[in-house]
Motif scaffolding. Structure first.
Motif, mmCIF file in Angstrom:
data_model
loop_
_atom_site.group_PDB
_atom_site.id
_atom_site.type_symbol
_atom_site.label_atom_id
_atom_site.label_comp_id
_atom_site.label_asym_id
_atom_site.label_seq_id
_atom_site.Cartn_x
_atom_site.Cartn_y
_atom_site.Cartn_z
ATOM 1 N N GLU A 76 0.850 -1.198 0.000
ATOM 2 C CA GLU A 76 0.000 0.000 0.000
ATOM 3 C C GLU A 76 0.880 1.241 0.000
ATOM 4 O OE1 GLU A 76 -3.954 1.747 2.358
ATOM 5 O OE2 GLU A 76 -3.111 -0.223 2.878
ATOM 6 N N THR A 77 0.384 2.295 -0.641
ATOM 7 C CA THR A 77 1.106 3.569 -0.711
ATOM 8 C C THR A 77 0.218 4.687 -0.193
ATOM 9 O OG1 THR A 77 2.363 2.828 -2.649
ATOM 10 C CG2 THR A 77 2.306 5.205 -2.222
ATOM 11 N N VAL A 78 0.772 5.539 0.671
ATOM 12 C CA VAL A 78 0.059 6.720 1.177
ATOM 13 C C VAL A 78 0.889 7.938 0.803
ATOM 14 C CG1 VAL A 78 -0.806 7.928 3.213
ATOM 15 C CG2 VAL A 78 -0.919 5.424 3.102
ATOM 16 N N ARG A 79 0.343 8.808 -0.027
ATOM 17 C CA ARG A 79 1.057 10.017 -0.462
ATOM 18 C C ARG A 79 0.480 11.241 0.235
ATOM 19 N NH1 ARG A 79 0.773 6.919 -5.182
ATOM 20 N NH2 ARG A 79 2.828 6.466 -6.098
ATOM 21 N N GLY A 80 1.390 12.102 0.708
ATOM 22 C CA GLY A 80 0.942 13.308 1.390
ATOM 23 C C GLY A 80 0.761 13.079 2.893
ATOM 24 N N ALA A 81 0.549 14.178 3.610
ATOM 25 C CA ALA A 81 0.408 14.122 5.068
ATOM 26 C C ALA A 81 -1.021 13.776 5.445
ATOM 27 C CB ALA A 81 0.842 15.454 5.682
ATOM 28 N N ASN A 82 -1.469 12.607 5.023
ATOM 29 C CA ASN A 82 -2.835 12.155 5.294
ATOM 30 C C ASN A 82 -2.799 11.219 6.510
ATOM 31 O OD1 ASN A 82 -5.395 10.922 5.274
ATOM 32 N ND2 ASN A 82 -5.584 11.202 3.040
ATOM 33 N N ALA A 83 -3.041 11.796 7.679
ATOM 34 C CA ALA A 83 -2.922 11.043 8.927
ATOM 35 C C ALA A 83 -3.926 9.895 9.013
ATOM 36 C CB ALA A 83 -3.093 11.981 10.121
ATOM 37 N N THR A 84 -5.151 10.131 8.579
ATOM 38 C CA THR A 84 -6.191 9.097 8.662
ATOM 39 C C THR A 84 -5.851 7.905 7.777
ATOM 40 O OG1 THR A 84 -7.897 10.747 9.123
ATOM 41 C CG2 THR A 84 -8.633 8.597 8.318
ATOM 42 N N GLN A 85 -5.448 8.179 6.550
ATOM 43 C CA GLN A 85 -5.099 7.095 5.622
ATOM 44 C C GLN A 85 -3.861 6.340 6.112
ATOM 45 O OE1 GLN A 85 -4.594 8.437 1.580
ATOM 46 N NE2 GLN A 85 -4.266 6.357 0.775
ATOM 47 N N LEU A 86 -2.895 7.071 6.653
ATOM 48 C CA LEU A 86 -1.684 6.436 7.158
ATOM 49 C C LEU A 86 -2.012 5.514 8.331
ATOM 50 C CD1 LEU A 86 1.393 6.077 7.320
ATOM 51 C CD2 LEU A 86 1.464 8.146 8.773
ATOM 52 N N ARG A 87 -2.823 6.001 9.273
ATOM 53 C CA ARG A 87 -3.174 5.187 10.440
ATOM 54 C C ARG A 87 -3.932 3.927 10.026
ATOM 55 N NH1 ARG A 87 -5.144 8.915 13.022
ATOM 56 N NH2 ARG A 87 -3.474 9.346 14.516
ATOM 57 N N THR A 88 -4.844 4.064 9.070
ATOM 58 C CA THR A 88 -5.613 2.909 8.601
ATOM 59 C C THR A 88 -4.705 1.864 7.962
ATOM 60 O OG1 THR A 88 -7.579 4.279 8.213
ATOM 61 C CG2 THR A 88 -7.474 2.168 7.062
ATOM 62 N N ALA A 89 -3.765 2.322 7.143
ATOM 63 C CA ALA A 89 -2.851 1.406 6.457
ATOM 64 C C ALA A 89 -1.947 0.687 7.459
ATOM 65 C CB ALA A 89 -2.010 2.173 5.442
ATOM 66 N N VAL A 90 -1.449 1.413 8.459
ATOM 67 C CA VAL A 90 -0.557 0.810 9.454
ATOM 68 C C VAL A 90 -1.304 -0.209 10.314
ATOM 69 C CG1 VAL A 90 0.772 1.282 11.540
ATOM 70 C CG2 VAL A 90 1.043 2.752 9.538
ATOM 71 N N LEU A 91 -2.501 0.130 10.765
ATOM 72 C CA LEU A 91 -3.269 -0.799 11.600
ATOM 73 C C LEU A 91 -3.660 -2.057 10.834
ATOM 74 C CD1 LEU A 91 -5.552 1.679 13.608
ATOM 75 C CD2 LEU A 91 -3.422 0.554 14.327
ATOM 76 N N SER A 92 -3.919 -1.913 9.548
ATOM 77 C CA SER A 92 -4.243 -3.076 8.720
ATOM 78 C C SER A 92 -3.032 -4.003 8.610
ATOM 79 C CB SER A 92 -4.681 -2.611 7.324
ATOM 80 O OG SER A 92 -4.917 -3.723 6.487
ATOM 81 N N ALA A 93 -1.853 -3.413 8.412
ATOM 82 C CA ALA A 93 -0.627 -4.206 8.325
ATOM 83 C C ALA A 93 -0.326 -4.884 9.660
ATOM 84 C CB ALA A 93 0.546 -3.318 7.911
ATOM 85 N N ALA A 94 -0.535 -4.170 10.761
ATOM 86 C CA ALA A 94 -0.274 -4.731 12.080
ATOM 87 C C ALA A 94 -1.192 -5.919 12.364
ATOM 88 C CB ALA A 94 -0.459 -3.660 13.151
ATOM 89 N N ALA A 95 -2.457 -5.814 11.955
ATOM 90 C CA ALA A 95 -3.408 -6.910 12.166
ATOM 91 C C ALA A 95 -3.004 -8.143 11.365
ATOM 92 C CB ALA A 95 -4.808 -6.455 11.780
ATOM 93 N N ASP A 96 -2.540 -7.929 10.130
ATOM 94 C CA ASP A 96 -2.117 -9.052 9.300
ATOM 95 C C ASP A 96 -0.818 -9.668 9.831
ATOM 96 O OD1 ASP A 96 -2.385 -10.715 6.896
ATOM 97 O OD2 ASP A 96 -0.585 -9.675 6.216
ATOM 98 N N ALA A 97 0.102 -8.825 10.311
ATOM 99 C CA ALA A 97 1.373 -9.315 10.837
ATOM 100 C C ALA A 97 1.170 -10.177 12.075
ATOM 101 C CB ALA A 97 2.296 -8.141 11.167
ATOM 102 N N ALA A 98 0.124 -9.881 12.841
ATOM 103 C CA ALA A 98 -0.141 -10.640 14.063
ATOM 104 C C ALA A 98 -0.550 -12.080 13.768
ATOM 105 C CB ALA A 98 -1.221 -9.952 14.883
ATOM 106 N N LYS A 99 -0.945 -12.364 12.544
ATOM 107 C CA LYS A 99 -1.424 -13.703 12.180
ATOM 108 C C LYS A 99 -0.296 -14.658 11.796
ATOM 109 C CE LYS A 99 -5.671 -11.697 10.223
ATOM 110 N NZ LYS A 99 -6.465 -11.532 8.977
#
Length: 217
Positions: free
Chosen positions: A90-113
């Motif tokens: 996934e790619t997040v361009r610009g200072a988009n805090a909401t999109q960045l947080r969503t992308a990171v939490l999604s990756a963290a949830a998948d990594a936990a598996k």
């Protein structure tokens, strides 16, 4: 202490991405205003979600690490990449805090598996005693190394059989038996011959005579 790792070289970047399931990368520049605005949020996410071997966070100064930035075609700052292994998920361009947080939490949830990756050059696993075997269920039978039985000293046996026969063990016992047998076989008084034979077992103690050995016929 910051959980964000500054990348110092392409090799450093490769090592980091290879040691974790997910790598969250912040491509930034020192002159970039929006990069400075969102940097504290990236730090907060790194502090909350970093799990060695599963998900790590790093930052790449595009002016200092042009090779790394060019590899992913980064042309605007800030750019955040969610890497799984070496592939962009996934790619997040610009200072988009909401999109960045969503992308990171999604990756963290998948990594936990999935199991965490081991660091390069690190060996893990239980020790095992030398000589132990592993059963199909992965456990060891706990056996220990048992040295092979030593061979008799044939040189001592041939050069001085009577002395050799005074030792303990099966070879010494066999030599002692044969020596007594042949000593008494050709004697008129087998019992006395066996008692006085150099093959008779000598036992020390108080200057007394050796133990009596019965005749061998």
């Amino acid at each position: 202490m910051s959980k964000v790792t500054p990348i110092t070289s392409p090799a450093h970047f490769h090592t980091l991405t290879s040691s974790s399931t997910y790598t969250i990368v912040d491509f930034h520049a020192t002159w970039c205003g929006p990069c400075k605005v969102i940097a504290p949020i990236f730090e907060q996410l790194a502090t909350a979600e970093t799990k060695p071997g599963k998900i790590v966070f790093c930052k790449v100064d595009v002016d200092e690490q042009r090779e790394v930035a060019g590899r992913y075609g980064v042309s605007a700052m800030p750019t955040f990449l969610i890497l799984k292994g070496g592939s962009v998920k996934e790619t997040v361009r610009g200072a988009n805090a909401t999109q960045l947080r969503t992308a990171v939490l999604s990756a963290a949830a998948d990594a936990a598996k999935v199991p965490a990756k081991s660091s390069a050059g690190t060996f893990s696993g239980k020790g095992q005693s030398l000589g132990a075997t592993t059963t199909p269920d992965g456990t060891t039978n706990g056996s220990r190394y048992v040295p092979a039985p030593s061979l008799p000293n044939f040189g001592a046996m041939l050069s001085s059989p009577a002395t050799f026969a005074q030792g303990s063990g099966f070879p010494q016992t066999a030599v002692r038996f044969l020596g007594l047998y042949f000593t008494s076989l050709f004697s008129l008084d087998p019992e006395a011959a066996a008692r006085e034979s150099p093959f008779a077992l000598q036992r020390g103690g108080g200057g007394g005579s050796g133990s009596r050995v019965g005749s061998v016929r």
